[in-house]
Enzyme design. Structure first.
Site, PDB file in Angstrom:
ATOM      1  CG  ASP A 101     -16.221-101.228  58.608  1.00 36.65           C
ATOM      2  OD1 ASP A 101     -17.633-101.400  58.598  1.00 36.65           O
ATOM      3  OD2 ASP A 101     -15.379-101.858  59.200  1.00 36.65           O
ATOM      4  CE1 TYR A 150     -20.528-106.872  61.718  1.00 37.09           C
ATOM      5  CE2 TYR A 150     -22.781-106.469  61.796  1.00 37.09           C
ATOM      6  CZ  TYR A 150     -21.335-105.937  61.978  1.00 37.09           C
ATOM      7  OH  TYR A 150     -21.349-104.811  61.791  1.00 37.09           O
ATOM      8  CE1 TYR A 230     -17.104-105.577  63.847  1.00 38.44           C
ATOM      9  CE2 TYR A 230     -15.382-106.562  62.916  1.00 38.44           C
ATOM     10  CZ  TYR A 230     -16.324-105.685  62.742  1.00 38.44           C
ATOM     11  OH  TYR A 230     -16.745-105.387  61.612  1.00 38.44           O
ATOM     12  CG  HIS A 295     -20.386-101.261  54.607  1.00 40.31           C
ATOM     13  ND1 HIS A 295     -21.027-100.570  55.695  1.00 40.31           N
ATOM     14  CD2 HIS A 295     -19.272-101.617  54.940  1.00 40.31           C
ATOM     15  CE1 HIS A 295     -19.894-100.439  56.433  1.00 40.31           C
ATOM     16  NE2 HIS A 295     -18.931-101.176  55.900  1.00 40.31           N
TER      17      HIS A 295
END
Length: 316
Positions: A101, A150, A230, A295
């Site tokens: 990730d 998201y 992010y 995931h």
């Protein structure tokens, strides 16, 4: 788990919590969102038993590591800098690297910026995407999936934290970890995470004890540190312009689950299997697609993932 050692290392102006076990060649394991060193609990033990020193830090912003308040402190340059300092503090010259990730994104960039430190890389979930000089990444996601995607929803400081706060932390962790929907996750503001249906019963690979461990750490620390990765995406894009066009030149094995949302982003399968990834990662040696896996593959299929890591690194 009691054999795993926990230490704190000062690096790059912050303190990083590190879990480690074993002796031998070093494997550095990098987690993602919303995750912790604990994501690698199975691999720490199994890789140590195979003759490696396995090291899994809580990355900046997570768990028992420091969490600077500003999102501007979470570019990939900051995170790679943390890891360079960590290895220096531990007296480690070169490592085998594993990412998942956000940890995979950091691992790609560590190989780009400091290939001298990496013997080989096993990366999971997130492919290397070369820097697009004409569009910032958050803008690209917004154009592709809309403002409810998201990553776009995570941008405004405090907004998604307020949404998360209205959901029991255990339930929130459960939702993140057990989702098997490969479609792009879009959460309208009017619905929010609070409006999502209750998650199903826990799968066999995720226990109540696991969920409680995550929930306790995120209840203490909050989610802002992880969300700041992010929020720094566009800043990272600006700062990494000097490396535009460079290839990643370390030996690589890439693993992804076929139910992972990252694998099902339009164009990704073609990019992986039709030569696009190999163009940018010329020493890509293996690609593994794990069928029926989501995931969080290193937790869902821990033995298989350890076998994949070991079979690759043992070549070196």
């Amino acid at each position: 788990m009691e054999k795993i050692e926990h230490t704190t290392v000062s690096t790059n102006g912050i303190n990083i919590h590190v879990a480690s076990i074993g002796s031998g060649p070093v494997i550095l394991l990098l987690h993602g969102f919303p995750d912790l060193w604990y994501s690698w609990r199975h691999q720490l033990l199994s890789l140590a038993a195979l003759g490696y020193r396995a090291i899994a830090p809580d990355l900046r912003g997570y768990g028992d590591s420091d969490a600077p308040p500003s999102h501007e402190s979470y570019t990939v340059l900051h995170i790679v800098g943390d890891l360079v300092g960590l290895l220096d503090s531990l007296g480690v010259d070169r490592v085998f690297l594993v990412g998942h990730d956000w940890g995979a994104i950091v691992a790609w960039w560590m190989c780009m910026i400091r290939p001298d430190l990496v013997k080989a890389l096993v990366n999971t979930s997130v492919v290397f995407n070369p820097r697009n000089p004409s569009v910032k990444p958050v803008d690209a996601f917004k154009a592709l999936f809309g403002e409810d995607y998201y990553i776009c929803r995570f941008q405004e400081p405090g907004e998604i934290e307020e949404d998360f706060a209205q959901v029991d932390t255990k339930k929130l962790i459960n939702r993140f970890f057990t989702s098997r929907n490969p479609r792009p996750p879009c959460i309208p503001k009017s619905l929010g995470f609070r409006g999502l249906p209750d998650p199903p019963a826990l799968p066999a690979w995720l226990t109540e004890q696991d969920v409680s461990f995550y929930a306790e750490k995120f209840s203490q620390k909050g989610f802002t540190g992880g969300l700041n990765y992010y929020r720094a995406m566009n800043l990272t894009w600006e700062l990494t312009a000097p490396w535009a066009g460079l290839q990643i030149k370390v030996p690589v094995k890439f693993i992804v689950g076929d139910l992972d949302i990252t694998y099902n982003i339009p164009g990704t399968k073609e990019y992986i299997h039709e030569g696009g990834l190999k163009k940018h990662v010329p020493f890509l040696q293996e690609v593994v697609v794990m069928e029926g896996v989501g995931h969080f593959l290193q937790q869902e299929k821990p033995d298989e993932v350890t076998d994949h890591i070991y079979s690759f690194f043992s070549k070196f």
